[in-house]
Scaffold this active site. Structure first.
Site, PDB file in Angstrom:
ATOM      1  N   SER A 143       0.863  -1.186   0.000  1.00  0.00           N
ATOM      2  CA  SER A 143       0.000   0.000   0.000  1.00  0.00           C
ATOM      3  C   SER A 143       0.893   1.226   0.000  1.00  0.00           C
ATOM      4  O   SER A 143       2.076   1.154   0.364  1.00  0.00           O
ATOM      5  CB  SER A 143      -0.870   0.000   1.265  1.00  0.00           C
ATOM      6  OG  SER A 143      -1.512   1.243   1.462  1.00  0.00           O
ATOM      7  N   TYR A 156      -2.403  -1.208  10.333  1.00  0.00           N
ATOM      8  CA  TYR A 156      -2.333  -1.311   8.872  1.00  0.00           C
ATOM      9  C   TYR A 156      -1.009  -0.759   8.355  1.00  0.00           C
ATOM     10  O   TYR A 156      -0.324  -1.385   7.544  1.00  0.00           O
ATOM     11  CB  TYR A 156      -3.507  -0.565   8.254  1.00  0.00           C
ATOM     12  CG  TYR A 156      -3.660  -0.765   6.764  1.00  0.00           C
ATOM     13  CD1 TYR A 156      -4.237  -1.919   6.254  1.00  0.00           C
ATOM     14  CD2 TYR A 156      -3.226   0.202   5.867  1.00  0.00           C
ATOM     15  CE1 TYR A 156      -4.397  -2.105   4.893  1.00  0.00           C
ATOM     16  CE2 TYR A 156      -3.372   0.028   4.500  1.00  0.00           C
ATOM     17  CZ  TYR A 156      -3.962  -1.117   4.030  1.00  0.00           C
ATOM     18  OH  TYR A 156      -4.108  -1.301   2.663  1.00  0.00           O
TER      19      TYR A 156
END
Length: 261
Positions: A143, A156
């Site tokens: 990401s 995350y």
């Protein structure tokens, strides 16, 4: 079943980015193993949408990747079904947004287990077969948050940074074995889940959906455009090709310029 076609396993692939990658790999001739945690009766017609013409084989493998044993065994199940595994795409991941002092430890553990630990276990299981054939492709879907941080996303962000580090390490270990290992780092990707978030945030903020997209969700991305799942899939397909043999250990951004700032 080994029909001579290369085989790809894409985790977390019944929707969104994973489904697009699975569909693209099927379209260029791979047999594809798809995965999620739901029973097969609950995944709809994902296999049929991936290979509507039936030219390749698509099979579903249920596994909750928060379980280390299931993550490791998943690779063996795919090899048993197809006879080989040539491409591993670690896409599975979940999200939780909360200040760290309010972040439930059980959510931290599950996010880490699915987003990072499962990649370790699947890679560990897949590498011997790839090395034995002298060819393999491992693609970890990280990401922009593997390269940048945002508040309230501690688990995350930490796990995606970990995925990038894991990618680089395994790439160095396999550099002379015909195996490449790369991370794709998307920005905000337009998926059904994100679409629902736009509508919800519009209600909460009293804004139009267009303003929510531009001023809240896409504020970090200079293009002010969502990445489309198909764009990620095209990049993954390129990395699987023989002409990408010199690309390894890379964290490749596809984020509308987010990480250029």
């Amino acid at each position: 079943m080994d029909n001579g076609k290369r085989v790809a396993l894409v985790t977390g692939s019944t929707s969104g980015i994973g489904l697009s990658i699975a569909s693209k790999l099927a379209a260029i001739g791979y047999n594809v193993a798809i995965n999620s945690f739901e029973p097969e009766s609950e995944i709809g017609d994902a296999p049929g949408t991936i290979a509507p013409d039936g030219n390749v084989c698509v099979r579903y493998f249920q596994a909750d990747l928060a379980d280390p044993k299931r993550a490791y065994d998943l690779v063996g199940e795919v090899v048993a079904a197809f006879g080989r595994l040539d491409v591993l795409v670690n896409n599975a991941g979940i999200q939780k947004v909360a200040p760290i002092e309010e972040f439930p430890p059980e959510d931290w553990d599950r996010i880490r287990a699915i987003s990072l630990d499962s990649a370790f276990h699947t890679i560990r299981a897949a590498l011997p077969g790839m090395a034995g054939r002298g060819w393999g492709r491992i693609i970890n879907i990280a990401s922009a948050h593997g390269l940048r941080a945002s508040p309230f996303k501690s688990a995350y962000v930490a796990t995606k940074h970990g995925v990038v580090g894991l990618t680089k390490t395994v790439a160095l270990e396999t550099a002379e074995k015909g195996i490449t290992v790369n991370a794709i780092c998307p920005g905000y990707v337009w998926t059904p889940l994100v679409a629902k978030q736009v509508a919800d945030q519009a209600k909460v903020h009293g804004l139009s959906e267009a303003d929510v997209v531009r001023e809240i969700m896409l504020a970090p991305q200079p293009t002010r455009q969502f990445v489309q799942p198909e764009e990620v899939a095209e990049l993954a397909a390129y990395l699987c090709g023989d002409m990408a043999r010199s690309i390894t250990g890379s964290a490749i951004s596809i984020d509308g310029g987010w990480t250029a700032k």
